[in-house]
Design an enzyme around this catalytic site. Structure first.
Site, PDB file in Angstrom:
ATOM      1  N   HIS A 152      85.458 -16.955  60.370  1.00 40.06           N
ATOM      2  CA  HIS A 152      86.652 -17.096  59.549  1.00 40.06           C
ATOM      3  C   HIS A 152      86.343 -17.522  58.115  1.00 40.06           C
ATOM      4  CE1 HIS A 152      88.971 -16.854  63.312  1.00 40.06           C
ATOM      5  NE2 HIS A 152      89.985 -16.554  62.545  1.00 40.06           N
ATOM      6  N   GLY A 153      85.274 -18.236  57.899  1.00 33.74           N
ATOM      7  CA  GLY A 153      85.004 -18.632  56.532  1.00 33.74           C
ATOM      8  C   GLY A 153      83.776 -19.500  56.375  1.00 33.74           C
TER       9      GLY A 153
END
Length: 486
Positions: A324-325
């Site tokens: 996700h990041g």
């Protein structure tokens, strides 16, 4: 190009008209037009990164052909390695270079040394996490001999870059979507009209629910130390609705748009906030990613065999957080979800709710189901705070205020300081209405899949018009889709 933009409002009918009216029976020209439209759609954001998606597509297309020609296991493994190295290499460089550079620099600083992190001005290509996983599923499945490689480059390139789900999913499997590019597609009015309804519901989720929640979420998280604990909890709840409306809204628009062109995408959300435990939530939230990790990581690691279930669950959730990041907050978010999942795994109750729907066939849930949904939603909100926070320190500080005496401070002054007038009250009633629609539609594919046998046409169309009106009168400040950053 945003789905909720004037550009897309012009782009979609134009693509649709050319697709069905100029190439109604020509499959190759339809595929070519989809490819051209998809590259225009992606290049609208930044044309320079078209070369990246083109190169990834070309590598996996050629490797798929070579995998079919090679029977030697070592040669096949080497070809698969090239595919994974190229795709994950691009993903790692563009998405994680600065994260690792800064982390190493911080580690050396803790040891009493200074180190230049040597950051580059790297732009994260929109959708790279999505189309990378999509094209990787092809080479892995060809390697496993679950599908035959394709020899038609236009169809394959169109599959990788298919514009409805290119930048934020659903992450389609080659075994599901790719064969659809080789089947004759005739216009189906029933499928297209249902697609339009799903697009409308997705726009409602994004424009009315997500973007209006974002107004308060941004205010609260940007100045969280000034607010009461109750307001901070409200901020977490509103973010839960923001990210759900934003991401599931995108998926609805993507699936509905695909149906306009004769394609069927996999369902990506199944009313996840009605889940009775964390395991059920993750079977209903971002289904395409959860099942991707299950099939291509969890099972190859051994799944639940030989007592490795706990280890593999933690690996899956941590990798999911990292996907996700590039921030420690996402890693901790993944770790926290694994921790929430652990009691179910140890008690072997993680498969209790696999096929049934809460209060199936009933109007109201039981007291037990209501408590289960409430506890599950609360845990999800706590986890979302880490997802939304800028840093781990901010997330822990934010939560500590919620669980402090400041929780009982009256939030009237907080609402006054946000200076929103009656807007928050309107949003509150909108959320109640939204929850009720989702509840009564929880066994359908989307909120506007109304039963023509139970509801007369006038009622159904009146409801559609109400949704359209709300999209116009309650459109918040236009926000980019949250998952564009992933």
């Amino acid at each position: 190009m945003l789905f909720n933009s004037i550009e897309f409002l012009i782009f979609l009918p134009l693509v649709f008209f050319i697709y069905w009216f100029l190439f109604p029976k020509n499959l190759k020209l339809q595929n070519l037009w989809i490819l051209i439209a998809s590259y225009i759609f992606y290049g609208w954001w930044d044309y320079r990164f078209l070369s990246l998606i083109f190169f990834s597509s070309l590598v996996d297309f050629l490797i798929g052909i070579q995998l079919n020609k090679r029977q030697n296991i070592n040669q096949r493994k080497f070809l698969l390695f090239i595919s994974l190295a190229v795709n994950l290499g691009f993903l790692g460089f563009f998405k994680y270079y600065n994260f690792f550079a800064e982390s190493f620099a911080d580690a050396f600083t803790l040891l009493g040394n200074t180190m230049d992190p040597s950051r580059l001005n790297i732009i994260l290509p929109v959708g790279i996490s999505f189309y990378t996983f999509q094209t990787m599923s092809y080479t892995i499945d060809v390697y496993r001999k679950k599908m035959a490689p394709v020899s038609e480059p236009v169809a394959f390139f169109a599959y990788v870059s298919f514009f409805p789900q290119l930048v934020a999913g659903p992450i389609e499997r080659a075994t599901n979507l790719l064969p659809q590019f080789f089947k004759n597609r005739d216009f189906n009015y029933t499928k297209a009209s249902d697609g339009l309804r799903q697009i409308l519901w997705g726009l409602f989720k994004k424009i009315v629910i997500a973007d209006n929640c974002a107004i308060y979420v941004n205010d609260i998280f940007n100045d969280y130390q000034s607010f009461s604990g109750f307001t901070l909890l409200l901020g977490g709840v509103l973010f839960a609705f923001q990210i759900y409306g934003d991401f599931s809204g995108y998926s609805d628009i993507a699936i509905g748009t695909s149906r306009l062109f004769g394609f069927d995408l996999k369902k990506n959300f199944a009313f996840p906030y009605f889940s009775r435990d964390i395991a059920e939530f993750w079977r209903r939230w971002h289904i395409s990613l959860s099942t991707w990790f299950r099939d291509y990581l969890y099972i190859p690691l051994g799944g639940s065999r030989d007592g490795h279930a706990i280890r593999n669950i933690f690996i899956i959730f941590i990798v999911s957080g990292f996907w996700h990041g590039a921030n420690w907050t996402f890693l901790f978010w993944g770790l926290l979800n694994a921790t929430f999942y652990l009691p179910l795994l140890l008690s072997k109750k993680n498969r209790v709710h696999t096929s049934d729907t809460v209060a199936a066939g009933k109007y109201l849930p039981s007291i037990r189901e209501t408590l289960q949904m409430g506890i599950t939603f609360f845990l999800i909100v706590i986890a979302w705070i880490f997802f939304r926070a800028d840093s781990l320190y901010m997330a822990f500080d934010y939560i500590s205020i919620i669980f402090s005496p400041k929780f009982f401070v009256l939030p009237i002054q907080d609402f006054w300081s946000m200076n929103t007038g009656n807007h928050l009250i309107y949003l509150f009633f909108l959320l109640i209405g939204f929850i009720l629609v989702e509840w009564f539609q929880r066994e359908k594919n989307h909120g506007l899949e109304l039963d023509s046998q139970k509801l007369p046409k006038t009622v159904r169309w009146a409801f559609y018009y109400v949704v359209i009106i709300f999209c116009f009168i309650m459109n918040g400040v236009q926000q980019e889709f949250i998952y564009f950053q992933f």
